[in-house]
Motif scaffolding. Structure first.
Motif, PDB file in Angstrom:
ATOM      1  N   ASN A 158       0.831  -1.201   0.000  1.00  0.00           N
ATOM      2  CA  ASN A 158       0.000   0.000   0.000  1.00  0.00           C
ATOM      3  C   ASN A 158       0.869   1.255   0.000  1.00  0.00           C
ATOM      4  O   ASN A 158       1.797   1.373   0.800  1.00  0.00           O
ATOM      5  CB  ASN A 158      -0.920   0.020   1.222  1.00  0.00           C
ATOM      6  CG  ASN A 158      -1.937  -1.095   1.192  1.00  0.00           C
ATOM      7  OD1 ASN A 158      -2.765  -1.156   0.303  1.00  0.00           O
ATOM      8  ND2 ASN A 158      -1.861  -1.996   2.163  1.00  0.00           N
ATOM      9  N   ARG A 159       0.548   2.179  -0.877  1.00  0.00           N
ATOM     10  CA  ARG A 159       1.233   3.470  -0.913  1.00  0.00           C
ATOM     11  C   ARG A 159       0.798   4.294   0.299  1.00  0.00           C
ATOM     12  O   ARG A 159      -0.390   4.399   0.587  1.00  0.00           O
ATOM     13  CB  ARG A 159       0.870   4.185  -2.203  1.00  0.00           C
ATOM     14  CG  ARG A 159       1.522   5.528  -2.397  1.00  0.00           C
ATOM     15  CD  ARG A 159       0.986   6.218  -3.644  1.00  0.00           C
ATOM     16  NE  ARG A 159       1.315   5.492  -4.868  1.00  0.00           N
ATOM     17  CZ  ARG A 159       0.913   5.858  -6.074  1.00  0.00           C
ATOM     18  NH1 ARG A 159       0.131   6.919  -6.214  1.00  0.00           N
ATOM     19  NH2 ARG A 159       1.255   5.150  -7.134  1.00  0.00           N
ATOM     20  N   TRP A 160       1.771   4.856   1.027  1.00  0.00           N
ATOM     21  CA  TRP A 160       1.380   5.612   2.219  1.00  0.00           C
ATOM     22  C   TRP A 160       2.011   7.000   2.324  1.00  0.00           C
ATOM     23  O   TRP A 160       1.561   7.819   3.117  1.00  0.00           O
ATOM     24  CB  TRP A 160       1.681   4.818   3.496  1.00  0.00           C
ATOM     25  CG  TRP A 160       3.137   4.640   3.812  1.00  0.00           C
ATOM     26  CD1 TRP A 160       3.962   3.690   3.317  1.00  0.00           C
ATOM     27  CD2 TRP A 160       3.939   5.417   4.711  1.00  0.00           C
ATOM     28  NE1 TRP A 160       5.226   3.825   3.830  1.00  0.00           N
ATOM     29  CE2 TRP A 160       5.239   4.868   4.694  1.00  0.00           C
ATOM     30  CE3 TRP A 160       3.689   6.522   5.522  1.00  0.00           C
ATOM     31  CZ2 TRP A 160       6.280   5.392   5.452  1.00  0.00           C
ATOM     32  CZ3 TRP A 160       4.733   7.037   6.290  1.00  0.00           C
ATOM     33  CH2 TRP A 160       6.008   6.473   6.249  1.00  0.00           C
ATOM     34  N   CYS A 161       3.015   7.295   1.537  1.00  0.00           N
ATOM     35  CA  CYS A 161       3.657   8.608   1.677  1.00  0.00           C
ATOM     36  C   CYS A 161       4.346   8.995   0.369  1.00  0.00           C
ATOM     37  O   CYS A 161       4.999   8.175  -0.262  1.00  0.00           O
ATOM     38  CB  CYS A 161       4.687   8.570   2.813  1.00  0.00           C
ATOM     39  SG  CYS A 161       5.406  10.169   3.242  1.00  0.00           S
ATOM     40  N   TYR A 269       6.022   2.801   0.576  1.00  0.00           N
ATOM     41  CA  TYR A 269       4.977   1.789   0.652  1.00  0.00           C
ATOM     42  C   TYR A 269       5.073   1.019   1.970  1.00  0.00           C
ATOM     43  O   TYR A 269       6.167   0.798   2.494  1.00  0.00           O
ATOM     44  CB  TYR A 269       5.097   0.784  -0.496  1.00  0.00           C
ATOM     45  CG  TYR A 269       5.046   1.403  -1.871  1.00  0.00           C
ATOM     46  CD1 TYR A 269       3.843   1.518  -2.566  1.00  0.00           C
ATOM     47  CD2 TYR A 269       6.208   1.878  -2.490  1.00  0.00           C
ATOM     48  CE1 TYR A 269       3.795   2.096  -3.833  1.00  0.00           C
ATOM     49  CE2 TYR A 269       6.169   2.449  -3.751  1.00  0.00           C
ATOM     50  CZ  TYR A 269       4.959   2.557  -4.413  1.00  0.00           C
ATOM     51  OH  TYR A 269       4.916   3.120  -5.665  1.00  0.00           O
ATOM     52  N   SER A 270       3.923   0.603   2.473  1.00  0.00           N
ATOM     53  CA  SER A 270       3.887  -0.350   3.578  1.00  0.00           C
ATOM     54  C   SER A 270       3.610  -1.726   2.988  1.00  0.00           C
ATOM     55  O   SER A 270       2.847  -1.858   2.021  1.00  0.00           O
ATOM     56  CB  SER A 270       2.798   0.009   4.592  1.00  0.00           C
ATOM     57  OG  SER A 270       1.510  -0.062   4.008  1.00  0.00           O
ATOM     58  N   LEU A 286       0.110   1.293  11.495  1.00  0.00           N
ATOM     59  CA  LEU A 286      -0.233   1.762  10.160  1.00  0.00           C
ATOM     60  C   LEU A 286      -1.012   3.075  10.225  1.00  0.00           C
ATOM     61  O   LEU A 286      -0.831   3.956   9.378  1.00  0.00           O
ATOM     62  CB  LEU A 286      -1.033   0.696   9.419  1.00  0.00           C
ATOM     63  CG  LEU A 286      -0.258  -0.583   9.076  1.00  0.00           C
ATOM     64  CD1 LEU A 286      -1.177  -1.605   8.426  1.00  0.00           C
ATOM     65  CD2 LEU A 286       0.940  -0.291   8.187  1.00  0.00           C
ATOM     66  N   CYS A 289       1.528   5.752  10.736  1.00  0.00           N
ATOM     67  CA  CYS A 289       2.230   6.031   9.479  1.00  0.00           C
ATOM     68  C   CYS A 289       1.407   6.971   8.604  1.00  0.00           C
ATOM     69  O   CYS A 289       1.941   7.927   8.023  1.00  0.00           O
ATOM     70  CB  CYS A 289       2.514   4.732   8.732  1.00  0.00           C
ATOM     71  SG  CYS A 289       3.817   3.703   9.448  1.00  0.00           S
ATOM     72  N   GLU A 290       0.120   6.702   8.485  1.00  0.00           N
ATOM     73  CA  GLU A 290      -0.758   7.568   7.695  1.00  0.00           C
ATOM     74  C   GLU A 290      -0.793   8.977   8.274  1.00  0.00           C
ATOM     75  O   GLU A 290      -0.804   9.973   7.534  1.00  0.00           O
ATOM     76  CB  GLU A 290      -2.165   6.976   7.648  1.00  0.00           C
ATOM     77  CG  GLU A 290      -2.277   5.678   6.862  1.00  0.00           C
ATOM     78  CD  GLU A 290      -2.035   5.863   5.384  1.00  0.00           C
ATOM     79  OE1 GLU A 290      -2.196   7.000   4.887  1.00  0.00           O
ATOM     80  OE2 GLU A 290      -1.672   4.877   4.714  1.00  0.00           O
TER      81      GLU A 290
END
Length: 300
Positions: A158-161, A269-270, A286, A289-290
């Motif tokens: 998953n894209r997170w940043c 990504y995570s 998570l 992180c978001e």
């Protein structure tokens, strides 16, 4: 129920260590007790989970298929035990991160996590994208934070940043006088870059794909600090993440260069194993992180 959680622990430890003696050591058991537990598990169901190669235990097809489900069951059992204890611990976490994320983001996230949940512990492993991905696949890590692109059917990615790479040089480099760098300037430059296979190098190569065979790459280094020092010593110009260069940019030790025709945007990504049990700790990590990603976007 014809199996025990202890038998599953031995199965998973043997899958990880590929040796029953080392598996017993990790579980603080005797070698004979661990061997008996694994033997009983296989005999109860008339199955074989490993191919025996001397003293080495190598998972066979059935063992590989059952390993994620056994791991998820043990994770859920640990969460249930935590519930029985009726405390507020979210549990301990094993987190992996690639170099830029690990050095410039993950420690801040880890600090905030442990401040919120002081009874929890976070073990942080820093390595390259391939190594972090493999350790997540092996259930050695609960979650990974990577900067390189990775594809595997067993990984949830998953894209997170969002991140941006910057070109930079010494304050007295001739390129500082230029408003932007043309293709000719990029070909003229001597480059100090991360090693091939790193997430940063992947993003650089993508942005410069049409020029790669002609670039003068003087050095390839594994560490961001080494690249910054090499640039400061006039060995060439570099390309690193903006978050890795903030301190040097503020003090004027390096200067940003502009190449507007090139897209140096990339993402972090995570990654989690698709069959990994999502514990309360993983969920809270998570979410944090978001939150950090949103703060970064707001500050930009």
């Amino acid at each position: 129920m014809r199996y025990t959680l202890r038998q599953l622990e031995v199965f998973l430890a043997a899958a990880h260590t590929e040796n029953i003696t080392r598996a017993a050591d990790t579980l603080a058991m005797s070698q004979s007790a661990a061997s008996s537990a694994l033997k009983d598990l296989e005999q109860q169901f008339s199955i074989q989970l490993f191919d025996r190669i001397g003293k080495r235990l190598q998972l066979n097809e059935l063992g590989r298929a059952l390993r994620p489900r056994a791991q998820a069951l043990l994770d859920q059992a640990a969460q249930l035990e935590q519930g029985f204890r009726q405390n507020n611990r979210v549990g301990d976490l094993k987190v992996g991160a690639t170099l830029t994320v690990g050095n410039y983001l993950a420690v801040d996230i880890m600090t905030e996590f442990m401040q919120r949940y002081p009874d929890s512990r976070v073990d942080l492993t820093v390595a390259n994208t391939a190594a972090i991905g493999q350790r997540v696949l092996n259930f050695d890590l609960d979650v990974g934070l990577i900067e390189g692109e990775l594809h595997h059917p067993d990984l949830e990615i998953n894209r997170w940043c969002e991140d941006e790479l910057l070109l930079f040089c010494r304050p007295d480099h001739p390129f500082v006088a230029l408003e932007t760098l043309s293709t000719e300037h990029l070909l003229e430059a001597q480059w100090i870059l991360r090693e091939s296979g790193s997430g940063t190098r992947q993003a650089f190569d993508r942005a410069m794909h049409d020029l790669l065979p002609k670039l003068d790459i003087r050095l390839e280094l594994q560490h961001t600090e080494a690249i910054k020092r090499a640039v400061e010593k006039s060995l060439g110009i570099g390309c690193l993440s903006r978050i890795a260069l903030e301190a040097e940019l503020e003090t004027g030790r390096i200067v940003e260069l502009k190449a507007p025709e090139r897209d140096f945007t990339r993402y972090f990504y995570s990654i989690l194993h698709r069959q990994k049990y999502r514990s309360e700790g993983i969920a809270r990590w998570l979410e944090l992180c978001e939150s950090f990603a949103q703060q970064t976007e707001t500050s930009d």
